[in-house]
Write a protein that holds these residues in place. Structure first.
Motif, mmCIF file in Angstrom:
data_model
loop_
_atom_site.group_PDB
_atom_site.id
_atom_site.type_symbol
_atom_site.label_atom_id
_atom_site.label_comp_id
_atom_site.label_asym_id
_atom_site.label_seq_id
_atom_site.Cartn_x
_atom_site.Cartn_y
_atom_site.Cartn_z
ATOM 1 N N PHE A 188 0.823 -1.198 0.000
ATOM 2 C CA PHE A 188 0.000 0.000 0.000
ATOM 3 C C PHE A 188 0.863 1.256 0.000
ATOM 4 O O PHE A 188 0.631 2.191 -0.757
ATOM 5 C CB PHE A 188 -0.919 0.019 1.229
ATOM 6 C CG PHE A 188 -2.134 -0.856 1.091
ATOM 7 C CD1 PHE A 188 -2.437 -1.490 -0.105
ATOM 8 C CD2 PHE A 188 -2.992 -1.040 2.162
ATOM 9 C CE1 PHE A 188 -3.548 -2.294 -0.234
ATOM 10 C CE2 PHE A 188 -4.116 -1.839 2.055
ATOM 11 C CZ PHE A 188 -4.397 -2.467 0.853
ATOM 12 N N VAL A 232 -10.055 -1.798 -1.942
ATOM 13 C CA VAL A 232 -9.080 -0.753 -2.204
ATOM 14 C C VAL A 232 -8.871 -0.490 -3.691
ATOM 15 O O VAL A 232 -8.501 0.620 -4.082
ATOM 16 C CB VAL A 232 -7.739 -1.115 -1.518
ATOM 17 C CG1 VAL A 232 -7.058 -2.249 -2.241
ATOM 18 C CG2 VAL A 232 -6.811 0.089 -1.438
ATOM 19 N N ILE A 255 -3.452 5.346 5.114
ATOM 20 C CA ILE A 255 -2.453 4.316 4.809
ATOM 21 C C ILE A 255 -1.152 4.596 5.556
ATOM 22 O O ILE A 255 -0.571 3.715 6.201
ATOM 23 C CB ILE A 255 -2.189 4.255 3.295
ATOM 24 C CG1 ILE A 255 -3.390 3.675 2.545
ATOM 25 C CG2 ILE A 255 -0.929 3.426 2.998
ATOM 26 C CD1 ILE A 255 -3.716 2.251 2.892
ATOM 27 N N ASN A 312 -0.436 1.920 8.552
ATOM 28 C CA ASN A 312 0.275 0.787 7.977
ATOM 29 C C ASN A 312 1.773 0.831 8.244
ATOM 30 O O ASN A 312 2.554 0.208 7.526
ATOM 31 C CB ASN A 312 0.028 0.724 6.471
ATOM 32 C CG ASN A 312 -1.306 0.098 6.150
ATOM 33 O OD1 ASN A 312 -1.413 -1.101 5.941
ATOM 34 N ND2 ASN A 312 -2.342 0.913 6.138
ATOM 35 N N PHE A 336 -4.840 -4.861 -7.373
ATOM 36 C CA PHE A 336 -5.688 -5.130 -6.205
ATOM 37 C C PHE A 336 -7.059 -5.737 -6.518
ATOM 38 O O PHE A 336 -7.685 -6.302 -5.634
ATOM 39 C CB PHE A 336 -5.887 -3.851 -5.392
ATOM 40 C CG PHE A 336 -4.613 -3.353 -4.766
ATOM 41 C CD1 PHE A 336 -3.989 -4.070 -3.764
ATOM 42 C CD2 PHE A 336 -4.026 -2.167 -5.189
ATOM 43 C CE1 PHE A 336 -2.817 -3.621 -3.177
ATOM 44 C CE2 PHE A 336 -2.846 -1.711 -4.618
ATOM 45 C CZ PHE A 336 -2.245 -2.439 -3.610
ATOM 46 N N LYS A 377 -7.825 -6.857 -1.916
ATOM 47 C CA LYS A 377 -7.275 -6.404 -0.630
ATOM 48 C C LYS A 377 -8.208 -5.369 -0.018
ATOM 49 O O LYS A 377 -8.779 -4.526 -0.690
ATOM 50 C CB LYS A 377 -5.878 -5.804 -0.823
ATOM 51 C CG LYS A 377 -4.786 -6.854 -0.879
ATOM 52 C CD LYS A 377 -3.428 -6.199 -0.777
ATOM 53 C CE LYS A 377 -2.325 -7.255 -0.784
ATOM 54 N NZ LYS A 377 -2.325 -8.019 0.453
ATOM 55 N N LEU A 396 -9.003 -2.499 3.268
ATOM 56 C CA LEU A 396 -8.375 -1.620 4.251
ATOM 57 C C LEU A 396 -8.681 -2.053 5.675
ATOM 58 O O LEU A 396 -8.233 -1.432 6.627
ATOM 59 C CB LEU A 396 -8.843 -0.173 4.039
ATOM 60 C CG LEU A 396 -8.316 0.488 2.763
ATOM 61 C CD1 LEU A 396 -8.885 1.882 2.626
ATOM 62 C CD2 LEU A 396 -6.808 0.531 2.747
#
Length: 418
Positions: free
Chosen positions: A225, A290, A337, A341, A400, A405, A407
């Protein structure tokens, strides 16, 4: 049962966040007015599009590379003190712009370069510091509200500051903006001094500063990400780098109307961003799948490409509305993000890398704008700088959509590995 207003709840319950927003709002308003004044000043001291783009790009080059190291520096300093000192130092720099038009030729260029150089370094420091401080004063569950509200405020600032800037520059001497901006930064330093925060300067076990920066690069590399967010900082920076110069050039050369037209375009873009940002904040809008953000990036590129082919202020305003609408979803997504992350001890370095990527591509975008105007034509600037944004958006969807994927997956202290 009546739904709670998430924005008001956050503002009522968090005094630190209110102070952060108030200083961001006041300095942002004056900065945007001054930014319009800076564009007008730049046109006054240059003779053609090539000089315009080159001086704008070169004057931001050194702060770009310094910014790469600033994230690690922020991780090691007291964040609040860093903001206070930087805001205070900006005041005399903005006042120095008054001297620029008094000089001629290379002298005015060198002074413009010097002032923007130091402002760029200080602005990079405060930008990184303000982003890294948000997770320290706002709970993770409210980060989407805080980030979207920040976007709403910055859009409101751009709307009001740019609108007043274009109108007042038409009516009042530009020196008014330099003085007002200096006062606003003094105010910001005083208010930020009263901020209550537990986080202090981090004592690093690794004394080699360059190795600390490498740690941030490794962390960015390990999160798919974050890698994409950094890539979009590069492609989006090309658009941002051409954005302000193109607005001024379209108004003066294509629409052929007074500087108030600059304000009209900023109002169209800014008002849309304000309304959309508030809606996203209050409803905590974040796409679960995402890959949908890939479509957002594609439409950002397409709408910006279209702007260069408008013929009047009405068409330009409509395109600005469309551009702002799709772009409004990007900021809270990217901030979320980078705040969730990555390990909290590495946030400064990640935001530093992101800021460097943005600033590098912004200067390249400004330089490309001048070169394209000079050798190809004003109309083709937006189309050329938007191509990579569209291409990367397509890659994002391909990456993606098949993996789906979400979040929902990241934890507070770990990056998502691809």
């Amino acid at each position: 049962m009546k739904k709670n207003n998430e924005v008001l709840s956050l503002l009522k319950s968090n005094a630190n966040y209110r102070k952060l927003l108030s200083t961001t709002s006041i300095t942002g308003l004056t900065q945007w007015g001054s930014f319009i004044a800076m564009l007008v000043l730049l046109s006054q001291i240059t003779d053609n599009g090539l000089q315009l783009g080159t001086l704008w790009a070169v004057s931001g080059l050194v702060p770009i590379f310094v910014s790469f190291l600033l994230g690690g520096l922020i991780d090691r300093l007291d964040t609040k003190k860093s903001i206070v000192i930087c805001e205070l130092l900006k005041a005399p720099l903005y006042i120095s712009f008054i001297i620029v038009p008094m000089l001629e030729g290379w002298s005015s260029w060198i002074l413009f370069f010097t002032i923007r150089f130091f402002i760029g370094i200080l602005q990079s420091l405060t930008t990184i510091a303000r982003q890294t401080i948000i997770p320290e004063i706002v709970e993770e569950k409210n980060l989407i509200v805080a980030n979207s509200l920040n976007f709403t405020i910055s859009s409101s600032i751009r709307l009001i500051g740019a609108a007043s800037g274009g109108v007042l520059i038409t009516l009042i001497n530009v020196n008014f903006f330099w003085i007002l901006t200096a006062i606003s930064f003094i105010y910001a330093s005083i208010i930020m001094k009263t901020l209550k925060i537990d986080r202090k300067a981090m004592k690093s076990t690794e004394r080699n500063f360059i190795k600390e920066i490498k740690v941030g690069l490794v962390a960015a590399k390990e999160s798919v990400f974050i890698r994409y967010v950094l890539l979009f900082a590069l492609t989006g920076g090309l658009i941002i780098g051409s954005f302000n110069l193109m607005i001024e050039q379209m108004v003066s050369n294509i629409y052929q109307i007074p500087p108030i037209g600059i304000s009209v375009l900023y109002v169209a873009e800014g008002l849309t961003s304000v309304l959309l940002g508030y809606w996203i904040a209050n409803n905590k809008i974040l796409f679960k799948n995402v890959y949908r953000y890939g479509y957002i990036y594609i439409f950002m590129g397409l709408t910006w490409a279209l702007f260069g082919f408008t013929n009047n202020i009405f068409q330009g305003s409509l395109v600005m509305i469309a551009f702002a609408f799709v772009g409004g979803f990007v900021v809270p997504f990217e901030r979320q993000i980078m705040q969730t992350n990555i390990d909290s001890k590495l946030r400064g370095r990640i935001f530093g890398i992101w800021n460097t990527c943005s600033m590098v591509s912004m200067q390249i975008g400004a330089l490309l704008t001048g070169v394209i105007i000079h050798y190809i034509g004003l109309r083709y600037v937006t189309l050329i700088v938007a191509i990579l944004e569209i291409f990367l958006g397509v890659l994002f969807i391909i990456q993606f959509k098949s993996k789906r994927k979400s979040l929902d997956q990241p934890s507070q202290n770990a990056g998502l590995s691809s």
